[in-house]
Design a protein around this motif. Structure first.
Motif, PDB file in Angstrom:
ATOM      1  N   ALA A 161      43.893  43.055  31.918  1.00 23.76           N
ATOM      2  CA  ALA A 161      43.351  44.184  31.148  1.00 23.76           C
ATOM      3  C   ALA A 161      44.412  44.779  30.235  1.00 23.76           C
ATOM      4  O   ALA A 161      44.174  45.022  29.038  1.00 23.76           O
ATOM      5  CB  ALA A 161      42.807  45.248  32.091  1.00 23.76           C
ATOM      6  N   SER A 177      31.739  38.942  34.441  1.00 24.48           N
ATOM      7  CA  SER A 177      31.540  40.033  33.480  1.00 24.48           C
ATOM      8  C   SER A 177      32.778  40.906  33.299  1.00 24.48           C
ATOM      9  O   SER A 177      32.871  41.651  32.326  1.00 24.48           O
ATOM     10  CB  SER A 177      30.374  40.921  33.924  1.00 24.48           C
ATOM     11  OG  SER A 177      30.632  41.446  35.213  1.00 24.48           O
ATOM     12  N   LEU A 207      53.629  49.437  30.058  1.00 24.43           N
ATOM     13  CA  LEU A 207      54.447  49.630  31.251  1.00 24.43           C
ATOM     14  C   LEU A 207      53.890  48.792  32.376  1.00 24.43           C
ATOM     15  O   LEU A 207      52.696  48.895  32.675  1.00 24.43           O
ATOM     16  CB  LEU A 207      54.230  51.077  31.679  1.00 24.43           C
ATOM     17  CG  LEU A 207      55.347  52.069  31.679  1.00 24.43           C
ATOM     18  CD1 LEU A 207      54.748  53.435  31.909  1.00 24.43           C
ATOM     19  CD2 LEU A 207      56.363  51.742  32.735  1.00 24.43           C
ATOM     20  N   SER A 212      54.673  47.470  36.495  1.00 21.69           N
ATOM     21  CA  SER A 212      55.517  47.744  37.649  1.00 21.69           C
ATOM     22  C   SER A 212      56.201  46.475  38.146  1.00 21.69           C
ATOM     23  O   SER A 212      55.564  45.421  38.230  1.00 21.69           O
ATOM     24  CB  SER A 212      54.649  48.326  38.770  1.00 21.69           C
ATOM     25  OG  SER A 212      55.377  48.351  39.961  1.00 21.69           O
ATOM     26  N   PRO A 255      50.014  41.836  39.123  1.00 21.28           N
ATOM     27  CA  PRO A 255      48.595  41.798  38.775  1.00 21.28           C
ATOM     28  C   PRO A 255      47.785  41.152  39.894  1.00 21.28           C
ATOM     29  O   PRO A 255      48.348  40.446  40.732  1.00 21.28           O
ATOM     30  CB  PRO A 255      48.550  40.939  37.512  1.00 21.28           C
ATOM     31  CG  PRO A 255      49.948  40.584  37.171  1.00 21.28           C
ATOM     32  CD  PRO A 255      50.850  40.996  38.280  1.00 21.28           C
ATOM     33  N   LEU A 278      40.031  46.858  35.977  1.00 20.40           N
ATOM     34  CA  LEU A 278      39.638  47.233  37.339  1.00 20.40           C
ATOM     35  C   LEU A 278      39.747  48.738  37.562  1.00 20.40           C
ATOM     36  O   LEU A 278      39.073  49.284  38.437  1.00 20.40           O
ATOM     37  CB  LEU A 278      40.517  46.492  38.350  1.00 20.40           C
ATOM     38  CG  LEU A 278      40.381  44.959  38.347  1.00 20.40           C
ATOM     39  CD1 LEU A 278      41.444  44.323  39.232  1.00 20.40           C
ATOM     40  CD2 LEU A 278      38.987  44.542  38.817  1.00 20.40           C
ATOM     41  N   PRO A 325      32.572  38.959  41.225  1.00 21.07           N
ATOM     42  CA  PRO A 325      32.908  37.946  40.211  1.00 21.07           C
ATOM     43  C   PRO A 325      31.715  37.217  39.596  1.00 21.07           C
ATOM     44  O   PRO A 325      31.887  36.531  38.589  1.00 21.07           O
ATOM     45  CB  PRO A 325      33.775  36.943  40.983  1.00 21.07           C
ATOM     46  CG  PRO A 325      34.131  37.579  42.265  1.00 21.07           C
ATOM     47  CD  PRO A 325      33.105  38.618  42.551  1.00 21.07           C
ATOM     48  N   PHE A 372      34.661  47.575  39.052  1.00 20.22           N
ATOM     49  CA  PHE A 372      34.500  46.141  39.303  1.00 20.22           C
ATOM     50  C   PHE A 372      33.278  45.983  40.202  1.00 20.22           C
ATOM     51  O   PHE A 372      33.092  46.763  41.124  1.00 20.22           O
ATOM     52  CB  PHE A 372      35.744  45.549  39.996  1.00 20.22           C
ATOM     53  CG  PHE A 372      35.613  44.086  40.298  1.00 20.22           C
ATOM     54  CD1 PHE A 372      35.476  43.165  39.275  1.00 20.22           C
ATOM     55  CD2 PHE A 372      35.613  43.627  41.612  1.00 20.22           C
ATOM     56  CE1 PHE A 372      35.332  41.805  39.544  1.00 20.22           C
ATOM     57  CE2 PHE A 372      35.480  42.270  41.891  1.00 20.22           C
ATOM     58  CZ  PHE A 372      35.341  41.357  40.851  1.00 20.22           C
ATOM     59  N   VAL A 381      49.354  51.620  30.666  1.00 17.33           N
ATOM     60  CA  VAL A 381      49.997  51.510  31.978  1.00 17.33           C
ATOM     61  C   VAL A 381      49.308  50.378  32.738  1.00 17.33           C
ATOM     62  O   VAL A 381      48.130  50.485  33.077  1.00 17.33           O
ATOM     63  CB  VAL A 381      49.903  52.835  32.776  1.00 17.33           C
ATOM     64  CG1 VAL A 381      50.727  52.725  34.059  1.00 17.33           C
ATOM     65  CG2 VAL A 381      50.376  54.007  31.935  1.00 17.33           C
TER      66      VAL A 381
HETATM   67  C1  LIG Z   1      37.873  38.086  43.954  1.00 12.28           C
HETATM   68  C2  LIG Z   1      37.843  38.406  42.486  1.00 12.28           C
HETATM   69  C3  LIG Z   1      37.458  37.432  41.585  1.00 12.28           C
HETATM   70  C4  LIG Z   1      37.375  37.724  40.222  1.00 12.28           C
HETATM   71  N1  LIG Z   1      36.929  36.770  39.351  1.00 12.28           N
HETATM   72  C5  LIG Z   1      36.727  37.100  38.062  1.00 12.28           C
HETATM   73  C6  LIG Z   1      36.220  36.155  37.125  1.00 12.28           C
HETATM   74  O1  LIG Z   1      35.970  34.996  37.434  1.00 12.28           O
HETATM   75  N2  LIG Z   1      36.037  36.568  35.850  1.00 12.28           N
HETATM   76  C7  LIG Z   1      36.317  37.836  35.446  1.00 12.28           C
HETATM   77  O2  LIG Z   1      36.053  38.179  34.293  1.00 12.28           O
HETATM   78  N3  LIG Z   1      36.874  38.715  36.287  1.00 12.28           N
HETATM   79  C8  LIG Z   1      37.077  38.393  37.569  1.00 12.28           C
HETATM   80  N4  LIG Z   1      37.630  39.296  38.414  1.00 12.28           N
HETATM   81  C9  LIG Z   1      38.128  40.556  37.875  1.00 12.28           C
HETATM   82  C10 LIG Z   1      39.487  40.302  37.185  1.00 12.28           C
HETATM   83  O3  LIG Z   1      40.395  39.788  38.146  1.00 12.28           O
HETATM   84  C11 LIG Z   1      40.055  41.586  36.575  1.00 12.28           C
HETATM   85  O4  LIG Z   1      39.075  42.226  35.813  1.00 12.28           O
HETATM   86  C12 LIG Z   1      41.226  41.265  35.663  1.00 12.28           C
HETATM   87  O5  LIG Z   1      42.183  40.478  36.318  1.00 12.28           O
HETATM   88  C13 LIG Z   1      41.887  42.533  35.166  1.00 12.28           C
HETATM   89  O6  LIG Z   1      42.629  43.161  36.178  1.00 12.28           O
HETATM   90  P1  LIG Z   1      43.461  44.441  35.755  1.00 12.28           P
HETATM   91  O7  LIG Z   1      44.399  44.060  34.677  1.00 12.28           O
HETATM   92  O8  LIG Z   1      42.517  45.544  35.505  1.00 12.28           O
HETATM   93  O9  LIG Z   1      44.249  44.832  37.080  1.00 12.28           O
HETATM   94  P2  LIG Z   1      45.526  44.129  37.769  1.00 12.28           P
HETATM   95  O10 LIG Z   1      45.585  42.685  37.513  1.00 12.28           O
HETATM   96  O11 LIG Z   1      45.484  44.579  39.194  1.00 12.28           O
HETATM   97  O12 LIG Z   1      46.796  44.778  37.062  1.00 12.28           O
HETATM   98  C14 LIG Z   1      47.258  46.061  37.402  1.00 12.28           C
HETATM   99  C15 LIG Z   1      48.566  46.323  36.696  1.00 12.28           C
HETATM  100  O13 LIG Z   1      48.928  47.680  36.927  1.00 12.28           O
HETATM  101  C16 LIG Z   1      50.311  47.752  37.180  1.00 12.28           C
HETATM  102  N5  LIG Z   1      50.610  48.903  38.027  1.00 12.28           N
HETATM  103  C17 LIG Z   1      49.993  49.266  39.173  1.00 12.28           C
HETATM  104  N6  LIG Z   1      50.607  50.370  39.673  1.00 12.28           N
HETATM  105  C18 LIG Z   1      51.605  50.702  38.826  1.00 12.28           C
HETATM  106  C19 LIG Z   1      52.582  51.729  38.783  1.00 12.28           C
HETATM  107  N7  LIG Z   1      52.670  52.663  39.734  1.00 12.28           N
HETATM  108  N8  LIG Z   1      53.455  51.743  37.759  1.00 12.28           N
HETATM  109  C20 LIG Z   1      53.384  50.812  36.775  1.00 12.28           C
HETATM  110  N9  LIG Z   1      52.472  49.836  36.747  1.00 12.28           N
HETATM  111  C21 LIG Z   1      51.604  49.778  37.763  1.00 12.28           C
HETATM  112  C22 LIG Z   1      50.655  46.460  37.882  1.00 12.28           C
HETATM  113  O14 LIG Z   1      52.038  46.151  37.700  1.00 12.28           O
HETATM  114  C23 LIG Z   1      49.737  45.468  37.171  1.00 12.28           C
HETATM  115  O15 LIG Z   1      50.428  44.950  36.060  1.00 12.28           O
HETATM  116  C24 LIG Z   1      37.741  39.012  39.777  1.00 12.28           C
HETATM  117  C25 LIG Z   1      38.179  39.976  40.682  1.00 12.28           C
HETATM  118  C26 LIG Z   1      38.219  39.686  42.024  1.00 12.28           C
HETATM  119  C27 LIG Z   1      38.652  40.753  42.980  1.00 12.28           C
END
Ligand SMILES: Cc1cc2nc3c(=O)[nH]c(=O)nc-3n(C[C@H](O)[C@H](O)[C@H](O)COP(=O)(O)OP(=O)(O)OC[C@H]3O[C@@H](n4cnc5c(N)ncnc54)[C@H](O)[C@@H]3O)c2cc1C
Length: 525
Positions: free
Chosen positions: A29, A361, A49, A51, A56, A350, A357, A354, A24
């Motif tokens: 990630a 990591s 899945l 949304s 993201p 995340l 940055p 987290f 999901v």
């Molecule tokens: C300011 C900042 C800088 C960063 N810089 C770095 C960096 O330089 N290097 C690094 O390694 N990491 C960095 N990170 C961390 C990095 O951005 C994340 O680890 C990475 O993007 C993974 O995010 P994610 O996929 O976990 O979450 P997200 O990108 O938030 O994705 C969440 C997903 O969940 C889905 N979703 C949410 N709710 C629902 C729902 N109800 N139904 C269906 N789907 C849903 C959304 O559609 C989306 O696709 C940084 C973070 C921040 C905040």
């Protein structure tokens, strides 16, 4: 918020095989996990899945060298990746003004190990013979490549192979789309674009299915929570506690902006440039078509307005335009979950946690999580609880080490320009293990004895680079040791210098290599 419902399924999953995996979330990630699992497990039914309402996070542009193996394993070519993700080469980080608030204060944390790292006590040789040369510049050729904007390989170096170890800077939005296309078109991952509105439990407390707005219930044997900071499954549904680290690492806010280059052929930095500010630090990441610049700061110590002022001053100082649009504000609570794998749900990205940055990591932890799930994929529900315990143990350790390593950057600072820096040095804000290690490192350099698990996120060499870059000076041992042979250490310093001399004229600039890849691609083996 998602609605959690009890559903009578009557199934005894204990002895049933694990076949249907539901991921999901379709950020970095979700798609990295989908790719890593799908490339290995051709028999699994993988559904992702995402949304249509929640995009993201769209940041996360710095990576760690592990990403090369991850991408190769997923089956994408480096040429396609670089072309489609607006990626450039990253050879480490340059830290500016972290020790003192002075223009000439900087040090490098390169990805290449010191020359002769395991063969001699380089630290003893450095202190005895070259104490005025920055440690990294003496023991490694890579800071010199970065200082000259050089690429870590030549045009003829095959895909993913390196002359100097490297990772990438990339466009996070393009990276997600690139992985999505590959996973769906080449790896057989089923994509459903829909919003999760509820979660159904089986009698035993496992997740039976997720309820979607348009497609109804989607059932699975194992659910991977990649829903970002909302942590819909692990955090909201299961209520697994979030272990805040705000008392250790204070940053909880960021302002991010994209900065155009002054010219089409402006140099592309070959390292992340991280410049300390009065209440945080600014990242500066060079992509082929633009820079990604952001200010990370502590809202308890400064205001958004003051942070934006510092960001704009930095951008102007570094050749960016005055009239940039308003930066994007992001807020986060630094920390991680008490457990990452609970019942039949694993959180990756995340949703698991987290910190901030610094040192990139987060994506590295995603890669490690996805790889462990791939390698240890439970055959049955019965095996899942055993593997979950191991996974939780491995990742609790890793998150703790990430926190120690990031905190190391702050505790040794000599900056006195704000409460932020004073508070960062308060003993009660320093994790106990880091305090103990700092005591040991007075006499012994960081080594494999400090970091003895396989696949540590940060190797002991990284600790040496940061420790000595931050001005930490160990006390030489009073009793002689054979490994303290100063001539031997000097031999390795000469080797590093000779490599620098050979590589500088032989390597193209970062921009020249990227332009070459865009036109001709890299050669495949
Ligand atoms: C300011 C900042 C800088 C960063 N810089 C770095 C960096 O330089 N290097 C690094 O390694 N990491 C960095 N990170 C961390 C990095 O951005 C994340 O680890 C990475 O993007 C993974 O995010 P994610 O996929 O976990 O979450 P997200 O990108 O938030 O994705 C969440 C997903 O969940 C889905 N979703 C949410 N709710 C629902 C729902 N109800 N139904 C269906 N789907 C849903 C959304 O559609 C989306 O696709 C940084 C973070 C921040 C905040």
């Amino acid at each position: 918020m998602v609605e959690s419902r009890q559903r009578r399924t009557g199934t005894d999953q204990a002895m049933t095989g694990i076949k249907r995996i539901v991921i999901v979330g379709g950020g970095s990630a979700g798609w990295l996990t989908a790719g890593v699992l799908a490339a290995e497990h051709r028999g699994l039914e993988l559904t992702l899945l995402e949304s249509p309402d929640v995009g993201p996070i769209g940041v996360g542009e710095g990576t760690w060298p592990t990403i090369r193996d991850t991408l190769r394993g997923i089956g994408v070519t480096e040429t396609d990746f670089i072309r489609e993700c607006d990626a450039s080469f990253k050879q480490g980080s340059k830290f500016q003004q972290w020790v003192r608030q002075r223009a000439d204060d900087y040090y490098f944390h390169p990805f290449v190990l010191p020359q002769g790292y395991t063969e001699a006590n380089l630290v003893a040789g450095w202190l005895a013979r070259h104490p005025d040369v920055p440690f990294a510049d003496l023991v490694c050729f890579q800071p010199h490549l970065c200082a000259h904007g050089k690429a870590p390989k030549q045009a003829v170096t095959p895909e993913y192979a390196a002359v100097a170890n490297y990772a990438y800077h990339l466009d996070a939005g393009k990276f997600g789309s690139f992985l999505r296309k590959h996973c769906v078109e080449n790896l057989g991952v089923r994509l459903i674009v829909d919003h999760v509105i509820g979660i159904d439990s089986s009698d035993n407390g496992d997740i039976a299915s997720v309820q979607t707005r348009e497609h109804g219930a989607l059932s699975g044997d194992l659910f991977v929570d990649c829903t970002g900071m909302q942590s819909l499954l692990l955090g909201q549904h299961y209520g697994v506690r979030f272990n805040s680290q705000k008392h250790v690492l204070f940053n909880d806010s960021a302002l991010a902006v994209q900065v155009p280059y002054p010219h089409d052929d402006s140099p592309i930095a070959s390292q992340t440039i991280s410049t300390a500010q009065s209440h945080g630090w600014i990242w500066d990441i060079g992509l082929p078509t633009r820079r990604g610049v952001g200010h990370v700061y502590s809202s308890a110590h400064t205001s958004d307005e003051a942070a934006e002022r510092e960001l704009r001053q930095y951008i102007e100082r570094t050749g960016g335009p005055r009239d940039l649009p308003s930066p994007r504000k992001l807020s986060f609570e630094p920390g991680y979950r008490d457990e990452f794998w609970h019942r039949n749900c694993v959180a990756i990205g995340l949703s698991a946690g987290f910190i901030e940055p610094l040192e990139a990591s987060a994506i590295a932890l995603i890669e490690l999580s996805a790889a462990m799930l791939r390698d240890q994929m439970p055959a049955t529900r019965e095996a899942m609880d055993i593997l979950a315990r191991r996974f939780n143990d491995a990742f609790s350790y890793r998150w703790e080490r990430v926190i120690d390593f990031l905190k190391l950057h702050y505790v040794l600072s000599q900056r006195t320009d704000s409460d932020f820096w004073h508070d960062n040095r308060r003993a009660e804000s320093i994790p106990e293990r880091l305090r103990e290690q700092l005591a040991l490192w007075r006499h012994l350099p960081p080594s494999r004895y400090d970091f003895h698990r396989i696949e540590e996120v940060f190797p002991s060499a990284s600790y040496q680079y940061v420790l000595y870059g931050m001005g930490f000076r160990p006390q030489p041992s009073r009793l002689p040791r054979r490994s303290d042979d100063l001539d031997r250490a000097d031999g390795f310093f000469r080797e590093a210098a000779a490599l620098t001399g050979r590589m500088l004229p032989a390597l193209p600039t970062n921009r020249a290599l990227i332009e070459h890849i865009k036109r001709h691609g890299l050669c495949r083996i």
